[in-house]
Design a protein around this motif. Sequence first.
Motif, PDB file in Angstrom:
ATOM      1  N   GLN A 137       0.821  -1.204   0.000  1.00  0.00           N
ATOM      2  CA  GLN A 137       0.000   0.000   0.000  1.00  0.00           C
ATOM      3  C   GLN A 137       0.862   1.263   0.000  1.00  0.00           C
ATOM      4  N   MET A 138       1.962   1.247   0.739  1.00  0.00           N
ATOM      5  CA  MET A 138       2.821   2.426   0.811  1.00  0.00           C
ATOM      6  C   MET A 138       3.447   2.743  -0.541  1.00  0.00           C
ATOM      7  N   ASN A 139       3.943   1.725  -1.239  1.00  0.00           N
ATOM      8  CA  ASN A 139       4.556   1.973  -2.539  1.00  0.00           C
ATOM      9  C   ASN A 139       3.527   2.414  -3.572  1.00  0.00           C
ATOM     10  N   ALA A 140       2.323   1.862  -3.507  1.00  0.00           N
ATOM     11  CA  ALA A 140       1.272   2.313  -4.423  1.00  0.00           C
ATOM     12  C   ALA A 140       0.909   3.759  -4.155  1.00  0.00           C
ATOM     13  N   SER A 149      -4.663   4.478  -7.330  1.00  0.00           N
ATOM     14  CA  SER A 149      -4.595   3.345  -8.243  1.00  0.00           C
ATOM     15  C   SER A 149      -4.522   2.053  -7.437  1.00  0.00           C
ATOM     16  N   SER A 150      -4.679   0.960  -8.116  1.00  0.00           N
ATOM     17  CA  SER A 150      -4.663  -0.337  -7.449  1.00  0.00           C
ATOM     18  C   SER A 150      -3.250  -0.675  -6.991  1.00  0.00           C
ATOM     19  N   SER A 151      -3.165  -1.291  -5.847  1.00  0.00           N
ATOM     20  CA  SER A 151      -1.863  -1.696  -5.295  1.00  0.00           C
ATOM     21  C   SER A 151      -1.425  -3.070  -5.781  1.00  0.00           C
ATOM     22  N   ASP A 152      -2.213  -3.701  -6.660  1.00  0.00           N
ATOM     23  CA  ASP A 152      -1.868  -5.044  -7.137  1.00  0.00           C
ATOM     24  C   ASP A 152      -0.586  -5.044  -7.963  1.00  0.00           C
ATOM     25  N   ARG A 153      -0.220  -3.909  -8.534  1.00  0.00           N
ATOM     26  CA  ARG A 153       0.989  -3.867  -9.360  1.00  0.00           C
ATOM     27  C   ARG A 153       2.247  -4.037  -8.509  1.00  0.00           C
ATOM     28  N   PHE A 154       2.132  -3.870  -7.187  1.00  0.00           N
ATOM     29  CA  PHE A 154       3.283  -4.036  -6.296  1.00  0.00           C
ATOM     30  C   PHE A 154       3.198  -5.335  -5.493  1.00  0.00           C
ATOM     31  N   SER A 155       2.362  -6.255  -5.922  1.00  0.00           N
ATOM     32  CA  SER A 155       2.145  -7.474  -5.146  1.00  0.00           C
ATOM     33  C   SER A 155       3.030  -8.630  -5.588  1.00  0.00           C
ATOM     34  N   HIS A 156       4.018  -8.370  -6.442  1.00  0.00           N
ATOM     35  CA  HIS A 156       4.861  -9.454  -6.953  1.00  0.00           C
ATOM     36  C   HIS A 156       6.249  -9.466  -6.331  1.00  0.00           C
ATOM     37  N   GLY A 157       6.561  -8.488  -5.497  1.00  0.00           N
ATOM     38  CA  GLY A 157       7.871  -8.474  -4.860  1.00  0.00           C
ATOM     39  C   GLY A 157       7.937  -9.417  -3.674  1.00  0.00           C
ATOM     40  N   THR A 158       9.147  -9.770  -3.274  1.00  0.00           N
ATOM     41  CA  THR A 158       9.310 -10.673  -2.135  1.00  0.00           C
ATOM     42  C   THR A 158       8.852 -10.030  -0.834  1.00  0.00           C
TER      43      THR A 158
END
Length: 498
Positions: free
Chosen positions: A128-131, A253-262
């Motif tokens: 959420q923070m990065n989004a 915007s959606s935070s799903d774009r940052f959901s692939h990091g470790t």
Amino acid sequence: MKTLDKFILKSYIGPMVLTFFIVAFIFLMNFLWRYIDDLVGKGLEFGVILELLGYAAAMNIPMALPLATLFAAIMTMGNLGENNELLAMKSAGISLPRILAPLVVLVVFVAIGGFFATNNLVPYCWKQMNALLADIRQQKQTIEFTDGAFFNGIDDMSIRVGHQDKETGRLNDVLIYDTRNQSKNGTMSTTLADSGYIRLSDDKRYLLVMLYNGERYETTRDYHWYTESQFTHQAFDMQNAVIPLEGFDFERSSSDRFSHGTQTQPIARLEKDIDSLNIVVAREMARSYEPLFRNNLLQYDPLVMGMLDSVKTDYSYRRPEPMYERMENLSLVQRKELLNNALMRAKNSRNTINYEEDSYKQTLNDLYRSEIEWHRKVSLPVSVMIFFLIGAPLGAIIRKGGLGMPVVVSVLFFVVYYIISMAGEKMARDGIRDAFEGMWLSSFILLPIAFYLIYKSTNDSNLFNLDWYKIQFARLKEKVGRIRQHRKESNEHGTKEA
């Protein structure tokens, strides 16, 4: 629960909560210092900033919790020792491990809570923070004019204001260069006005322009500008314009774009990723290196071919005669042809490995990052316990409370822990050391120190007592003096006998 346990827990919980929020606040200020340029001048609502700070505060839990545990342990036991309360407990026959027993139980629950926070809360807050930061960076700054300077925050427009009244917002000596239509029909315009108002609409989607007593110059040029061009001039008493804008309104915007990091994966998902990446790494290695050895470099070496095929187990047969021994029987032309062939194979091998290496390295780096993140989550509760086992006996030995000595000692230990952890993580990320060795290196180093301090505090050691060191130094000095005197007397006695 006994009265003694309640007293000890009450003495510890207060400093623990206080130091945790102090440490979290310090790390939060560091976060603001890093991202202050992205937040200033955007006209963000207070709720958005507060939400961002909440995510950043949650992200600091893995760093703040061990330091707060260490600081609170040193402060609590130091206060008890300074007020002679620890001495009174020991005089009553209560050992130090029994005194620390309720605190150990409490810290175990704190460590477990820290693990769940790191495993569940921190990944969500990181995403959420990065989004939210990405959305803030995409938002343009609010319109702020500086007297005599051009404002270029609007695409294809430049606005210069001679003076702006801070109270009314009235602008004087306004100059506007507008090139929004230049790419469409080659139109550029220049507007001069004595005064006016320029502001954003309430939804920040439009620029509202109201100008007084001015002139507008418009030039139209196409690809025949040197023979065909238009120039118009218009004077006005008042001019209103509504210009559509993009980027000034804050859009989530959606935070799903940052959901692939470790960092966004819980420990169960990391375990699955590690298993999958191990399979992919093995497959990539076989696909990249085995054809290189088999087809290009060592295709005539039966020993290597036998190892690759995993069939031959007896390598006692005689290997072929080395090539350099047979080159003596070749002509000059044959030697040149042989060397050119070897050079061509080497170049082809290098090109092949360079092409395959990027994909292999990326997969290997993903594996390293997943393993590092897995061990980071598991090692946090252990770090909390180790810091408590260091801080509690250390406070009992120092016997100094307050914010003086505990702060110095806590920061010193935490800096050592942080440096070792970063060095171990870097070695694990570069593949120099296994992820287990790199991420647990600080725990392996600090755990013996914790046991040593527990042993010293249990036996009432004078480890940090300056007077004790003075007495020991005086005794050592006296002993050295007696030894010298004895040697001197022995030498004198030997001289007389001679």
